[in-house]
Structure formats: structure tokens, C-alpha cells
Design an enzyme around this catalytic site. Sequence first.
Site, PDB file in Angstrom:
ATOM      1  N   ASP A   1       6.307  10.132   9.200  1.00 42.03           N
ATOM      2  CA  ASP A   1       5.251   9.387   8.526  1.00 42.03           C
ATOM      3  C   ASP A   1       4.878  10.042   7.196  1.00 42.03           C
ATOM      4  O   ASP A   1       5.009  11.247   7.026  1.00 42.03           O
ATOM      5  CB  ASP A   1       4.025   9.406   9.464  1.00 42.03           C
ATOM      6  CG  ASP A   1       2.906   8.511   9.010  1.00 42.03           C
ATOM      7  OD1 ASP A   1       3.068   7.291   9.087  1.00 42.03           O
ATOM      8  OD2 ASP A   1       1.861   9.049   8.568  1.00 42.03           O
TER       9      ASP A   1
ATOM     10  N   GLU B   1       9.300   8.134   5.816  1.00 41.20           N
ATOM     11  CA  GLU B   1       8.636   6.953   5.257  1.00 41.20           C
ATOM     12  C   GLU B   1       8.155   7.255   3.847  1.00 41.20           C
ATOM     13  O   GLU B   1       7.225   8.043   3.652  1.00 41.20           O
ATOM     14  CB  GLU B   1       7.431   6.575   6.132  1.00 41.20           C
ATOM     15  CG  GLU B   1       6.727   5.328   5.628  1.00 41.20           C
ATOM     16  CD  GLU B   1       5.208   5.368   5.714  1.00 41.20           C
ATOM     17  OE1 GLU B   1       4.585   4.323   5.542  1.00 41.20           O
ATOM     18  OE2 GLU B   1       4.640   6.467   5.945  1.00 41.20           O
TER      19      GLU B   1
HETATM   20  C1  ABC Z   1      -6.845   1.699   8.701  1.00 39.58           C
HETATM   21  C2  ABC Z   1      -7.176   0.270   9.067  1.00 39.58           C
HETATM   22  C3  ABC Z   1      -6.759  -0.681   7.968  1.00 39.58           C
HETATM   23  C4  ABC Z   1      -7.449  -0.271   6.681  1.00 39.58           C
HETATM   24  C5  ABC Z   1      -7.095   1.193   6.365  1.00 39.58           C
HETATM   25  C6  ABC Z   1      -7.841   1.697   5.144  1.00 39.58           C
HETATM   26  O1  ABC Z   1      -7.471   2.028   7.472  1.00 39.58           O
HETATM   27  O2  ABC Z   1      -6.492  -0.072  10.275  1.00 39.58           O
HETATM   28  O3  ABC Z   1      -7.138  -1.993   8.339  1.00 39.58           O
HETATM   29  O4  ABC Z   1      -6.973  -1.085   5.632  1.00 39.58           O
HETATM   30  C7  ABC Z   1      -2.617   4.537  10.127  1.00 39.58           C
HETATM   31  C8  ABC Z   1      -2.887   3.281  10.932  1.00 39.58           C
HETATM   32  C9  ABC Z   1      -3.610   2.245  10.089  1.00 39.58           C
HETATM   33  C10 ABC Z   1      -4.842   2.840   9.436  1.00 39.58           C
HETATM   34  C11 ABC Z   1      -4.406   4.079   8.626  1.00 39.58           C
HETATM   35  C12 ABC Z   1      -5.585   4.766   7.935  1.00 39.58           C
HETATM   36  O5  ABC Z   1      -3.794   5.007   9.518  1.00 39.58           O
HETATM   37  O6  ABC Z   1      -1.653   2.755  11.373  1.00 39.58           O
HETATM   38  O7  ABC Z   1      -3.977   1.136  10.908  1.00 39.58           O
HETATM   39  O8  ABC Z   1      -5.435   1.861   8.568  1.00 39.58           O
HETATM   40  O9  ABC Z   1      -6.509   5.189   8.861  1.00 39.58           O
HETATM   41  C13 ABC Z   1       1.844   5.331   7.232  1.00 39.58           C
HETATM   42  C14 ABC Z   1       1.986   4.592   8.558  1.00 39.58           C
HETATM   43  C15 ABC Z   1       0.687   3.867   8.863  1.00 39.58           C
HETATM   44  C16 ABC Z   1      -0.391   4.912   9.137  1.00 39.58           C
HETATM   45  C17 ABC Z   1      -0.366   6.012   8.159  1.00 39.58           C
HETATM   46  C18 ABC Z   1      -1.373   7.052   8.292  1.00 39.58           C
HETATM   47  C19 ABC Z   1       0.663   6.187   7.264  1.00 39.58           C
HETATM   48  O10 ABC Z   1       3.112   3.797   8.555  1.00 39.58           O
HETATM   49  O11 ABC Z   1       0.769   3.003   9.969  1.00 39.58           O
HETATM   50  O12 ABC Z   1      -1.680   4.211   9.095  1.00 39.58           O
HETATM   51  O13 ABC Z   1      -0.821   7.997   9.229  1.00 39.58           O
HETATM   52  C20 ABC Z   1       0.331   4.623   2.029  1.00 39.58           C
HETATM   53  C21 ABC Z   1       1.188   5.775   2.517  1.00 39.58           C
HETATM   54  C22 ABC Z   1       2.026   5.372   3.728  1.00 39.58           C
HETATM   55  C23 ABC Z   1       1.115   4.794   4.833  1.00 39.58           C
HETATM   56  C24 ABC Z   1       0.403   3.594   4.226  1.00 39.58           C
HETATM   57  C25 ABC Z   1      -0.534   2.938   5.240  1.00 39.58           C
HETATM   58  O14 ABC Z   1      -0.390   4.033   3.098  1.00 39.58           O
HETATM   59  O15 ABC Z   1       2.013   6.222   1.463  1.00 39.58           O
HETATM   60  O16 ABC Z   1       2.651   6.525   4.217  1.00 39.58           O
HETATM   61  N1  ABC Z   1       1.867   4.422   6.060  1.00 39.58           N
HETATM   62  C26 ABC Z   1       1.240   1.758  -2.336  1.00 39.58           C
HETATM   63  C27 ABC Z   1       1.533   3.233  -2.303  1.00 39.58           C
HETATM   64  C28 ABC Z   1       1.908   3.656  -0.889  1.00 39.58           C
HETATM   65  C29 ABC Z   1       0.782   3.295   0.044  1.00 39.58           C
HETATM   66  C30 ABC Z   1       0.557   1.788  -0.036  1.00 39.58           C
HETATM   67  C31 ABC Z   1      -0.553   1.321   0.899  1.00 39.58           C
HETATM   68  O17 ABC Z   1       0.226   1.435  -1.388  1.00 39.58           O
HETATM   69  O18 ABC Z   1       2.579   3.516  -3.199  1.00 39.58           O
HETATM   70  O19 ABC Z   1       2.144   5.047  -0.853  1.00 39.58           O
HETATM   71  O20 ABC Z   1       1.156   3.648   1.387  1.00 39.58           O
HETATM   72  O21 ABC Z   1      -1.746   1.916   0.525  1.00 39.58           O
HETATM   73  C32 ABC Z   1       4.930  -1.866  -3.683  1.00 39.58           C
HETATM   74  C33 ABC Z   1       4.868  -0.573  -4.454  1.00 39.58           C
HETATM   75  C34 ABC Z   1       4.300   0.507  -3.548  1.00 39.58           C
HETATM   76  C35 ABC Z   1       2.941   0.068  -2.989  1.00 39.58           C
HETATM   77  C36 ABC Z   1       3.133  -1.248  -2.256  1.00 39.58           C
HETATM   78  C37 ABC Z   1       1.808  -1.729  -1.615  1.00 39.58           C
HETATM   79  O22 ABC Z   1       3.646  -2.216  -3.160  1.00 39.58           O
HETATM   80  O23 ABC Z   1       6.166  -0.205  -4.891  1.00 39.58           O
HETATM   81  O24 ABC Z   1       4.135   1.713  -4.268  1.00 39.58           O
HETATM   82  O25 ABC Z   1       2.467   1.060  -2.037  1.00 39.58           O
HETATM   83  O26 ABC Z   1       5.381  -2.880  -4.531  1.00 39.58           O
END
Ligand code: ABC
Length: 477
Positions: free
Chosen positions: A204, A228
Amino acid sequence: MRASEWRQRSIYQIVTDRFALPDGTTPERGLREHCGGTWKGIENRLDYIAGMGFDALWISPVVHNLEENTTWGYGYHGYWADDPFRLNDHFGTAEDLRSLSDALHARNMALMVDVVINHLGINQPPDQLDYSHFPEPFNSPDAFHPNSPINYNNQKSVEDCWLVDAQPPLLADVNTENPDVLEAIVRSVVDLVQRYSIDGIRLDTARHVPQRHLERFQEAVNVFVTGEVLDGEVEYVAQYQRSMDSVLNYPLYFAINGVFAGNATFSTLQDVINRERVSFLDTTVLGNFLDNHDQARFASKTGNNIAQDMNALTFIILAPGIPIVYYGFEQRLHGDKDPENRAPLWSVGYNTDAPLYKLIAKLHAIKHIARSSDIMSLFDEDLGQVLAISDTTLAFQRGPLVTAVSKAQLDDDNNSSSNSTGLQLPRSAFNEGTQLIDLISCEATTRAGVDGSFTVLHNTSSPEIWASRELAGGLCF
Ligand code: ABC
Ligand code: CA
């Protein structure tokens, strides 16, 4: 298990809390609560997974999470660890996890576990952080970077700042520059791998950990790691294959969704594929997927045009790389965001007659035939070659197979359109005169012309996989 073995595998991704209840239990409700899925529940449903031809399973994080209810509900998903040395008893006992691992291995299936080393979860306001409830060495402020929000334009900030910094539960960013802390978090995973005979890791938040520490992690766990790196930029994501065996193929995910569930043409997909071949060290071990627990489910974008799902699925399973299918895709679960994209599978049931369930099984059977027909077993290393492409169709040769996919359109009556003149392939690897059959329908047949030329996709609503008739024995007749 090493990357060279994972290359031949096909992965089914599970959120443990949402896949299957253990016998004799009734579910709790609420998509931000624990719904009751367990490792035993998974073990009891392995026939369902193996029935689609998967030979690897990725399960959500297994370690202990913070127990409280928070703004975003409970830690049912497992990403809010508060003790990386202890199992999460919501999902079962150590014996249950061991038993799942053994059951998988008895079927020659591999176990991949989701692991977080970037942060621990803490349900406290940012101005009152108290780490004393964490186990050593995480029970001290030195174990974490100071709390501040991420600026995604600055890599140092992406690595050192907090993914969730303001509204609890916060994700306290582990200070991997502290050698004791790095070794402790790495050791917690090494112990898991050894204790439960884990074959691979989904790491992750990999982009939030400095690459030299990812390298240390990869070396210590000594099994396949796919990281990831959630970003659409090919070159950015590709650099991470220098520190880990593999990454999840997010650039391909964005391209595929743009084509099969959006307005992009196939040339944009081809462009990403070509750039990936240049940038990545090895595209055949990347994890290819259509959706996952963080993204809108594919069916939420394609609505009643299931033909789009079939084409995209065929592409992802036949293309070079390790296919990953998110649980519930086969039943067309259609949640469009977290947590709706994590609905319990038992809410719709485990129908093994569902069209996508049967197609997944068929595609795996076809790959199996392709592999066994090739004594050198080069199929999994073959990068394939595009034979013809238009805005809405694509055909490529890989080993003894020609796969043809298209953007299936719906007509006014909501039926997939089927009047097409077909896509002409000017050449292929088939010898002139070879009798060909589409292994998906087992009905359409043709004969290769000069240079192996033939025409595919007379019916744009169904993907096709063409092979010589000899190969079809056992599958079609
Ligand atoms: C909780 C709630 C959500 C609420 C959020 C703020 O808090 O449930 O409803 O919106 C875990 C849980 C989630 C939880 C989070 C936070 O923790 O599963 O339910 O959300 O408490 C991983 C996992 C994911 C996990 C975590 C945390 C990480 O797969 O399930 O979430 O352990 C970033 C991280 C990525 C992470 C993701 C959720 O956030 O890098 O590792 N996933 C841009 C950034 C990304 C970023 C993304 C989302 O936004 O570059 O780094 O991901 O914020 C493309 C661009 C990208 C862009 C995307 C959106 O568009 O090229 O750069 O990503 O075109
Ligand atoms: Ca970090």
C-alpha cells in the site's frame, strides 16, 4: 514466490470483511461497519474463486486496526493498523489464516497479502497526538514524521507528510529514516510472510515511502512485491520498478477505462502500452486491473452495456502482465465510490452462471491451452504485437492467439450493436490456409489468407480470440 512465477498467475482481489461470511453467522449492516466477512469465509468459498480459473488471491490487510468508530466509520478495510505485530481478530484467528494459506497451497493457488508500512492509524485530533498505545518502537514521536499535509507537487512532501492529516482518523506517517523504526516495520511483515507462508505482497501507499526504503523492504521480505503507486503518469510510476518487483499498472488502468468506459480511442491505449514498454523494466509482471476498492466499479461506468465489460475483461486477461480482478466484478456489483464499491458479495450471491463469471473461466482456460501448446512456455513473456487498430477496435497477436476487442455500442433498444463490416488483419502468425476458430464463441470460423490475413469482429459486441482449430480440442469440441 518470485516474479517469474507470479507472471503466470491471475489474481482475484478480496476485501476480507466483504467477501464471505463464515458458516452460521448473520451479517451486520452498514458499509462503514464490520460486515462480518472472515478468512474462514474465504476458505469455504475457494471453489467459487478457483471455478473462475484464478490461481492467486490478494486479501486486504490482516493486522490489528484501531477499534473505535470514527468520522469515516470502523476500520473494516484494514488500512488503519494500530499494531502491526498482531492479527486482526475481526477476520479470524492465527489458525484460520494459516488454514486459508494451506488450503490455497493445496490447490496450487498463491496467497498475496496487502501490507501497509507507510502509516499507522490513529483516531485522535492533530493537536493531541499520543502514541503511547502503539507497541514499541512506535510508541514515541520519533517513530513518525511531524504532522503536515501532503503537497503532491513535491516528492519529499509526498514521502514525509501525512496522507490524512486533519480529520481523524489520521494516518501517522512512519519515520522510516529512523533505522529502528524501519527495521521494526519491515520485520513485522517478514514475520507475517514466514508464519503464514505468504507468496506475495501488495504494498500500500508505496509512492509515500522513499525508494531506498522500498528497496530494503523488497530485499527483506524476499517474495514478490507489487506496489501501489496511484498515478496516471507512465514515467513516474515506472521508476518504482527499480525498487520493487512490480507495481499496480495505474497508467494502464486510466487508459483502459478511458477507452472501454469512456470516449478515448484505442490509439491512446496503444500509446500508453508503447510508452510502458520503454519506461518499465518488465511490463509482464505489472498488475493489470479494471477497478479496485479505491475506484469506481467498472459496471458503474458501463451500465447495462455488459459487452463493454466483456471486451475490457478479455483485454486485461489476455494482455501481457498479471491480471487482477476485483471481487464482485463477475456479478456486476456497481458501487461507484468508497465505500459503495465494497458491498458484501453475499448481498448478490455467488452465482456461477453469471455471464462474466463464465467468461472469466473461459478466458483462463484459453490461456491455459495457449501455454500448454507452447513447449517453450513463452506465452507469459510474450509482449504481443498489434495487428490492426481503429478508433473503436484493436486486434493483437500473442503466442498462438489473436485477440480482438472493441468498444461495444448500445443501439436505441439498448442492445449491443452487431452490424459491422469487421476489422481486416493484413497479416498474422498463422500460415496461409490454417483453419481458424474463435475460442470464445466456439462458433465463428474462418481460414487464414495470404500472410495469415483474415477478418475479425463481425459482431462488435463480443470479443474474439482466434486460434488454429487444432488448439480448440477440449475447449470447443
Ligand atoms: C476514508 C473514507 C473516504 C474518505 C477518505 C478521506 O477517508 O473511507 O470515504 O474520502 C484507506 C481506506 C479508505 C479511507 C482511507 C483514509 O484509508 O481504504 O476507505 O478513506 O482513511 C491506498 C489504499 C486505500 C487506503 C489507503 C490508506 C491507501 O488503496 O484503500 O485507504 O492506507 C492516495 C494514495 C494511495 C491511497 C489513496 C486512497 O490515496 O497515494 O496510496 N490508496 C491523486 C494522488 C494519489 C492519491 C489520490 C487519491 O489522488 O496522486 O496519490 O492516492 O487521493 C489521476 C492522477 C493521480 C490522482 C488520481 C485521482 O487521478 O494521475 O495522481 O491521484 O489522474
Ligand atoms: Ca511516508
